[in-house]
Write an enzyme that holds these catalytic residues in place. Structure first.
Site, PDB file in Angstrom:
ATOM      1  N   GLN A   1      43.912  69.583  49.939  1.00  0.00           N
ATOM      2  CA  GLN A   1      44.761  70.673  50.423  1.00  0.00           C
ATOM      3  C   GLN A   1      45.333  70.408  51.814  1.00  0.00           C
ATOM      4  OE1 GLN A   1      42.836  74.493  50.104  1.00  0.00           O
ATOM      5  NE2 GLN A   1      42.550  74.311  47.885  1.00  0.00           N
TER       6      GLN A   1
ATOM      7  N   HIS B   1      39.407  79.792  47.621  1.00  0.00           N
ATOM      8  CA  HIS B   1      38.134  79.383  48.222  1.00  0.00           C
ATOM      9  C   HIS B   1      38.420  79.187  49.703  1.00  0.00           C
ATOM     10  CE1 HIS B   1      34.326  77.550  48.920  1.00  0.00           C
ATOM     11  NE2 HIS B   1      34.652  76.300  48.698  1.00  0.00           N
TER      12      HIS B   1
ATOM     13  N   ASP C   1      29.311  80.432  48.776  1.00  0.00           N
ATOM     14  CA  ASP C   1      29.774  79.702  47.585  1.00  0.00           C
ATOM     15  C   ASP C   1      29.157  78.300  47.558  1.00  0.00           C
ATOM     16  OD1 ASP C   1      31.951  79.706  45.336  1.00  0.00           O
ATOM     17  OD2 ASP C   1      32.214  77.802  46.370  1.00  0.00           O
TER      18      ASP C   1
HETATM   19  P1  NAD Z   1      41.583  71.451  39.619  1.00  0.00           P
HETATM   20  O1  NAD Z   1      41.055  70.130  40.038  1.00  0.00           O
HETATM   21  O2  NAD Z   1      41.204  71.992  38.288  1.00  0.00           O
HETATM   22  O3  NAD Z   1      43.187  71.461  39.671  1.00  0.00           O
HETATM   23  C1  NAD Z   1      43.897  70.998  40.771  1.00  0.00           C
HETATM   24  C2  NAD Z   1      45.379  70.896  40.468  1.00  0.00           C
HETATM   25  O4  NAD Z   1      46.040  70.366  41.615  1.00  0.00           O
HETATM   26  C3  NAD Z   1      45.734  69.974  39.313  1.00  0.00           C
HETATM   27  O5  NAD Z   1      46.824  70.534  38.631  1.00  0.00           O
HETATM   28  C4  NAD Z   1      46.173  68.691  40.028  1.00  0.00           C
HETATM   29  O6  NAD Z   1      47.069  67.933  39.255  1.00  0.00           O
HETATM   30  C5  NAD Z   1      46.864  69.273  41.235  1.00  0.00           C
HETATM   31  N1  NAD Z   1      46.947  68.360  42.378  1.00  0.00           N
HETATM   32  C6  NAD Z   1      45.983  67.542  42.858  1.00  0.00           C
HETATM   33  N2  NAD Z   1      46.417  66.877  43.929  1.00  0.00           N
HETATM   34  C7  NAD Z   1      47.695  67.302  44.156  1.00  0.00           C
HETATM   35  C8  NAD Z   1      48.678  66.978  45.117  1.00  0.00           C
HETATM   36  N3  NAD Z   1      48.431  66.075  46.076  1.00  0.00           N
HETATM   37  N4  NAD Z   1      49.870  67.638  45.055  1.00  0.00           N
HETATM   38  C9  NAD Z   1      50.134  68.534  44.099  1.00  0.00           C
HETATM   39  N5  NAD Z   1      49.227  68.867  43.135  1.00  0.00           N
HETATM   40  C10 NAD Z   1      48.038  68.256  43.168  1.00  0.00           C
HETATM   41  O7  NAD Z   1      41.172  72.476  40.804  1.00  0.00           O
HETATM   42  P2  NAD Z   1      40.501  73.932  40.652  1.00  0.00           P
HETATM   43  O8  NAD Z   1      39.092  73.778  40.177  1.00  0.00           O
HETATM   44  O9  NAD Z   1      41.447  74.831  39.952  1.00  0.00           O
HETATM   45  O10 NAD Z   1      40.410  74.342  42.200  1.00  0.00           O
HETATM   46  C11 NAD Z   1      41.497  74.885  42.907  1.00  0.00           C
HETATM   47  C12 NAD Z   1      40.982  75.824  43.984  1.00  0.00           C
HETATM   48  O11 NAD Z   1      40.317  76.917  43.357  1.00  0.00           O
HETATM   49  C13 NAD Z   1      39.962  75.191  44.920  1.00  0.00           C
HETATM   50  O12 NAD Z   1      40.153  75.738  46.194  1.00  0.00           O
HETATM   51  C14 NAD Z   1      38.634  75.656  44.347  1.00  0.00           C
HETATM   52  O13 NAD Z   1      37.600  75.716  45.307  1.00  0.00           O
HETATM   53  C15 NAD Z   1      39.014  77.063  43.889  1.00  0.00           C
HETATM   54  N6  NAD Z   1      38.146  77.659  42.862  1.00  0.00           N
HETATM   55  C16 NAD Z   1      37.865  76.969  41.736  1.00  0.00           C
HETATM   56  C17 NAD Z   1      37.073  77.554  40.761  1.00  0.00           C
HETATM   57  C18 NAD Z   1      36.763  76.847  39.470  1.00  0.00           C
HETATM   58  O14 NAD Z   1      35.910  77.347  38.742  1.00  0.00           O
HETATM   59  N7  NAD Z   1      37.382  75.745  39.122  1.00  0.00           N
HETATM   60  C19 NAD Z   1      36.586  78.872  40.946  1.00  0.00           C
HETATM   61  C20 NAD Z   1      36.935  79.571  42.102  1.00  0.00           C
HETATM   62  C21 NAD Z   1      37.720  78.948  43.053  1.00  0.00           C
HETATM   63 MG    MG Z   2      31.905  78.361  43.565  1.00  0.00          MG
END
Ligand code: NAD
Ligand code: MG
Length: 350
Positions: free
Chosen positions: A87, A109, A192
């Site tokens: 990020q 998050h 978390d």
């Molecule tokens: P993920 O890994 O499933 O998805 C990430 C996405 O970002 C993908 O589409 C990927 O292709 C894209 N991406 C990666 N690098 C990139 C870049 N440089 N430029 C543009 N796009 C890019 O991630 P996630 O698990 O959905 O997590 C996302 C956020 O949500 C995080 O902050 C995480 O902490 C939070 N979160 C996740 C969960 C969960 O259960 N997965 C729950 C609550 C909060």
């Molecule tokens: Mg968590």
């Protein structure tokens, strides 16, 4: 002090009228936020790298897809749903230079804001809507007319409309059908990380695999060990979700309960280890270790993924799960095969 919890009646969707929401990323959370908001009538654009496999996938779902800089440039709210470790770099390069004056920044998050990896200028509202569940469940529950609870926080509120936007976003996500609990970026981030590394994953995952080792090393059949230390976990978690630990306990035999109460496996030492882990979260050393490794190409993370990619339980897991009639349905989520089998590969190509 009782927590503040908000529901449907506490939020006004019209706050988002005439506003464009850019969802950056289309992974676990990204697809759920984009689709739920769109279905709630919000004007959504998905921001992705043009080379991303998700571009086609998101378009097929009827969503507008643009590059990250283009999506940011037209958005009033930018929700950053990229992996936490990428990020900050994307923010510096593609988000900050294209952000409209006063546009709100949102997160699921608190990691990057809390530990200071992203530092938005003070004219931008900064808020969090963090679902307490994986994205696929956030989408499935919404489609079923329900919602996954969220925790919400406002870190910067230059105009005073931060909470109204936050709650409207949570409502559009379907989360207020379940409830939104008020928190702070600090509290959400630290708790978390603690939950995942000390109980939910770092605790349970190791406990199950260790229990499997102890039984199989003592000569018991691995299939039986799998059932006893792993398979039944789901039933107990389901009962605990419905009625708490007491329901899970009274649903088990007196023999099981007595064994639970008198067990010596979790000790005062375990509590001390938890407190040590919490300290490393609070003082930022866990975050620094993770982010420094990621910045170096994630050598330690990749080594650990490889090292842990063959849990002993899984020597029999696939065979047993394939035998379960209740497990034999089609994949529940469209991207299941890719995300499940590709988890390691996806990390490596970033
Ligand atoms: P993920 O890994 O499933 O998805 C990430 C996405 O970002 C993908 O589409 C990927 O292709 C894209 N991406 C990666 N690098 C990139 C870049 N440089 N430029 C543009 N796009 C890019 O991630 P996630 O698990 O959905 O997590 C996302 C956020 O949500 C995080 O902050 C995480 O902490 C939070 N979160 C996740 C969960 C969960 O259960 N997965 C729950 C609550 C909060
Ligand atoms: Mg968590």
């Amino acid at each position: 002090m009782a927590a503040t919890i908000w529901y449907e009646k506490d939020a006004d969707l019209s706050v988002l009228e005439g506003k464009k929401v850019a969802i950056l990323g289309y992974g676990s959370q990204g697809h759920a936020h984009a689709l739920n908001l769109r279905d709630s009538g919000v004007d959504v654009v998905v921001g992705l790298r043009p080379t991303s496999k998700s571009v086609q996938f998101a378009k097929e779902q009827g969503l507008e897809v643009k590059s990250v800089p283009e999506a940011v440039a037209e958005a009033d709210i930018v929700m950053i749903l990229l992996p936490d470790q990428y990020q900050a770099a994307v923010y510096k390069k593609d988000v900050e230079p294209n952000l409209k004056p006063g546009a709100a920044l949102a997160f699921a998050h608190g990691f990057n804001i809390h530990y200071g990896y992203i530092k938005p200028t003070e004219d931008h509202p900064v808020f969090m809507v963090a679902p307490k569940g994986p994205g696929h469940i956030v989408r499935r529950e919404y489609a079923a007319g329900r919602g996954v609870p969220v925790v919400v926080a406002v870190e910067q509120d230059p105009r005073g409309d931060g909470w109204a936007i936050t709650l409207a976003y949570a409502k559009a996500l379907g989360a207020l059908r379940a409830g939104a609990i008020k928190t702070t970026f600090k509290e959400e981030t630290e708790t978390d990380l603690f939950g995942e590394q000390d109980v939910l994953m770092g605790g349970i995952n190791h406990l199950c695999d260790l229990g499997f080792d102890v039984l199989t090393e003592a000569g018991y059949q691995p299939e039986i060990a799998y059932f006893e230390v792993f398979h039944e976990l789901k039933m107990l978690v389901d009962l605990a979700n419905e009625g708490g630990l007491n329901k899970a306990r009274w649903s088990c035999s007196d023999t099981a309960q007595y064994g639970d109460y008198t067990s010596t496996v979790i000790t005062d030492e375990t509590k001390k280890r938890m407190q040590y882990q919490l300290k490393r979260i609070q003082d930022g050393s866990f975050a620094k270790e993770f982010m420094d490794d990621q910045a170096a190409g994630a050598p330690k993370f990749k080594k650990l993924q490889e090292e842990f990619s063959h849990p002993h339980l899984e020597t029999v897991g696939p065979k047993l799960r394939a035998m379960f009639s209740w497990n034999n349905g089609p994949a529940k989520d469209a991207d299941e095969a890719e995300s499940f089998n590709g988890k390691i590969a996806r990390t490596q190509v970033q």
